[in-house]
Design a protein around this motif. Sequence first.
Motif, PDB file in Angstrom:
ATOM      1  N   ASP A 258     -47.624  -1.494  -8.977  1.00  0.00           N
ATOM      2  CA  ASP A 258     -46.781  -2.110  -7.962  1.00  0.00           C
ATOM      3  C   ASP A 258     -45.330  -2.235  -8.412  1.00  0.00           C
ATOM      4  N   SER A 259     -45.050  -1.889  -9.671  1.00  0.00           N
ATOM      5  CA  SER A 259     -43.679  -1.988 -10.183  1.00  0.00           C
ATOM      6  C   SER A 259     -43.336  -0.745 -10.990  1.00  0.00           C
ATOM      7  N   GLY A 260     -42.047  -0.421 -10.995  1.00  0.00           N
ATOM      8  CA  GLY A 260     -41.596   0.745 -11.758  1.00  0.00           C
ATOM      9  C   GLY A 260     -41.810   0.568 -13.248  1.00  0.00           C
ATOM     10  N   VAL A 261     -41.641  -0.655 -13.744  1.00  0.00           N
ATOM     11  CA  VAL A 261     -41.842  -0.921 -15.170  1.00  0.00           C
ATOM     12  C   VAL A 261     -43.292  -0.659 -15.556  1.00  0.00           C
ATOM     13  N   GLY A 262     -44.220  -1.112 -14.720  1.00  0.00           N
ATOM     14  CA  GLY A 262     -45.631  -0.889 -15.017  1.00  0.00           C
ATOM     15  C   GLY A 262     -45.997   0.582 -14.988  1.00  0.00           C
ATOM     16  N   ILE A 263     -45.475   1.310 -14.003  1.00  0.00           N
ATOM     17  CA  ILE A 263     -45.758   2.746 -13.908  1.00  0.00           C
ATOM     18  C   ILE A 263     -45.231   3.475 -15.141  1.00  0.00           C
ATOM     19  N   ALA A 264     -43.997   3.135 -15.553  1.00  0.00           N
ATOM     20  CA  ALA A 264     -43.419   3.783 -16.734  1.00  0.00           C
ATOM     21  C   ALA A 264     -44.232   3.475 -17.984  1.00  0.00           C
ATOM     22  N   GLY A 265     -44.646   2.214 -18.135  1.00  0.00           N
ATOM     23  CA  GLY A 265     -45.434   1.843 -19.305  1.00  0.00           C
ATOM     24  C   GLY A 265     -46.761   2.564 -19.346  1.00  0.00           C
ATOM     25  N   VAL A 266     -47.458   2.613 -18.209  1.00  0.00           N
ATOM     26  CA  VAL A 266     -48.749   3.317 -18.150  1.00  0.00           C
ATOM     27  C   VAL A 266     -48.562   4.795 -18.432  1.00  0.00           C
ATOM     28  N   PHE A 267     -47.519   5.400 -17.847  1.00  0.00           N
ATOM     29  CA  PHE A 267     -47.272   6.835 -18.022  1.00  0.00           C
ATOM     30  C   PHE A 267     -47.046   7.173 -19.496  1.00  0.00           C
ATOM     31  N   ILE A 268     -46.188   6.406 -20.171  1.00  0.00           N
ATOM     32  CA  ILE A 268     -45.879   6.706 -21.575  1.00  0.00           C
ATOM     33  C   ILE A 268     -47.106   6.514 -22.455  1.00  0.00           C
ATOM     34  N   CYS A 269     -47.827   5.420 -22.250  1.00  0.00           N
ATOM     35  CA  CYS A 269     -49.011   5.160 -23.076  1.00  0.00           C
ATOM     36  C   CYS A 269     -50.091   6.207 -22.841  1.00  0.00           C
ATOM     37  N   LEU A 270     -50.306   6.590 -21.583  1.00  0.00           N
ATOM     38  CA  LEU A 270     -51.296   7.623 -21.291  1.00  0.00           C
ATOM     39  C   LEU A 270     -50.859   8.973 -21.844  1.00  0.00           C
ATOM     40  N   PHE A 271     -49.553   9.234 -21.823  1.00  0.00           N
ATOM     41  CA  PHE A 271     -49.053  10.492 -22.378  1.00  0.00           C
ATOM     42  C   PHE A 271     -49.455  10.647 -23.839  1.00  0.00           C
TER      43      PHE A 271
ATOM     44  N   LEU B 299     -41.952   1.706 -26.938  1.00  0.00           N
ATOM     45  CA  LEU B 299     -41.292   1.379 -25.675  1.00  0.00           C
ATOM     46  C   LEU B 299     -42.306   1.296 -24.544  1.00  0.00           C
ATOM     47  N   GLY B 300     -43.238   2.253 -24.490  1.00  0.00           N
ATOM     48  CA  GLY B 300     -44.268   2.227 -23.453  1.00  0.00           C
ATOM     49  C   GLY B 300     -45.125   0.982 -23.534  1.00  0.00           C
ATOM     50  N   LEU B 301     -45.494   0.575 -24.732  1.00  0.00           N
ATOM     51  CA  LEU B 301     -46.290  -0.641 -24.899  1.00  0.00           C
ATOM     52  C   LEU B 301     -45.512  -1.881 -24.469  1.00  0.00           C
ATOM     53  N   ASN B 302     -44.212  -1.929 -24.787  1.00  0.00           N
ATOM     54  CA  ASN B 302     -43.400  -3.072 -24.388  1.00  0.00           C
ATOM     55  C   ASN B 302     -43.240  -3.140 -22.873  1.00  0.00           C
ATOM     56  N   LEU B 303     -43.051  -1.980 -22.237  1.00  0.00           N
ATOM     57  CA  LEU B 303     -42.965  -1.955 -20.774  1.00  0.00           C
ATOM     58  C   LEU B 303     -44.282  -2.403 -20.151  1.00  0.00           C
TER      59      LEU B 303
END
Length: 385
Positions: free
Chosen positions: A48-61, A369-373
């Motif tokens: 529901d938020s851009g920060v959450g999407i970015a964090g999930v994307f980086i961690c999953l990457f 950074l992904g974990l912090n997001l």
Amino acid sequence: MQTEYISAFDVVIGVLWRFWPVWVALILVMGASFTYKKRLGLYGQLFDSGVGIAGVFICLFWLFTAIFASTISPFDPLAQVSVMKDTLPGAVEPASKLVYYFGGDKLARDVFSRMVYGSQIVLIIAPAATGFALMVGITLGLPAGYYGGKIDTLLSFLANLVLAFPVILLFYLLVTPGIMDTPIPYAMAGLFFLFPIIFFCVLFWTRYKNRPDRLYILLSITLVLGGWIYAGLVFDKDPLHIVHIDPNQLNIFVAVVFASSPGVFRIVRGLTMDIKTRDYVAAAQTRGESPWYIMLWEILPNARGPLIVDACLRIGYTTILLGTLGYFGLGLAPESPDWGTAIKDASRLLRSFIHPALPPTIALMSFVLGLNLLADSLREQSMKD
């Protein structure tokens, strides 16, 4: 023989192509997550938020990079090709015609392949050690906060005693090579690795003690799986030769659990002291529920938000710490492709060759950074709840 190079554009395209399994997995997982986010609870709320999407994307990457490392990497991370020593990004290996996309290091190893395989080490040790630290902190923090009195005094004193040591000094003492010649790491591992088994046994007992048909099945699974993993990690006696950890990795693993558990303990203790005053806890006490049932099934679920946020941040801290230890040459073997060791090896030649240091540095930075997001987004969702 003169080294052949490809253009910078071809390097970028080649790197993106090497990650094709990761892109496919990300499209499938992210697409399914967006589609069914309303059914996925707290995880779905991250989208529901851009920060959450970015964090999930980086961690999953980085998670998928670790899973598909053997497919992504063109070379073995330990393989040495003498003519590729200190080559610049885009160098073509003469025999196989494969490309050293990020160049070669001082030992003629492919920097790109070592960065990719380094993600496996980070994503195995940091989350697993954090998980065990959570088990230890939760198992001790719940009774300390619930009962108070002498139990709280004793456990809090032990936690404060560990926290009194500077973290870097504590890790330096625990991961020096000489410590492996003593039984200390194995004794600590034997103690810490019991906590998950104890936790799940008590969890199932308090919930299903009046339903023996389900209780015995769950306890049997817990004891069998727990004993199997315990034997493999502590004694290296896994009969199937699946569960195994190298002595130097065990050393780091135990050090992370030992240093992180007091922090988790204090968080759980504080949350328990606050939540135990709530009305639903009083209602459970009125029903005659046992203290451990109340702690595990009434208090702990309502403390999950701060604990999940702390776990994400703690994995990030542990990742940085692993990099710091690798930079100082402690813990993992010198030839290990972990990011900290790679940064240490490359830093000695920064004036001449900067390219071997950049990929592991950027990888480490981006994962943290992904974990912090992710933690920031989880904190926002927990505050809404």
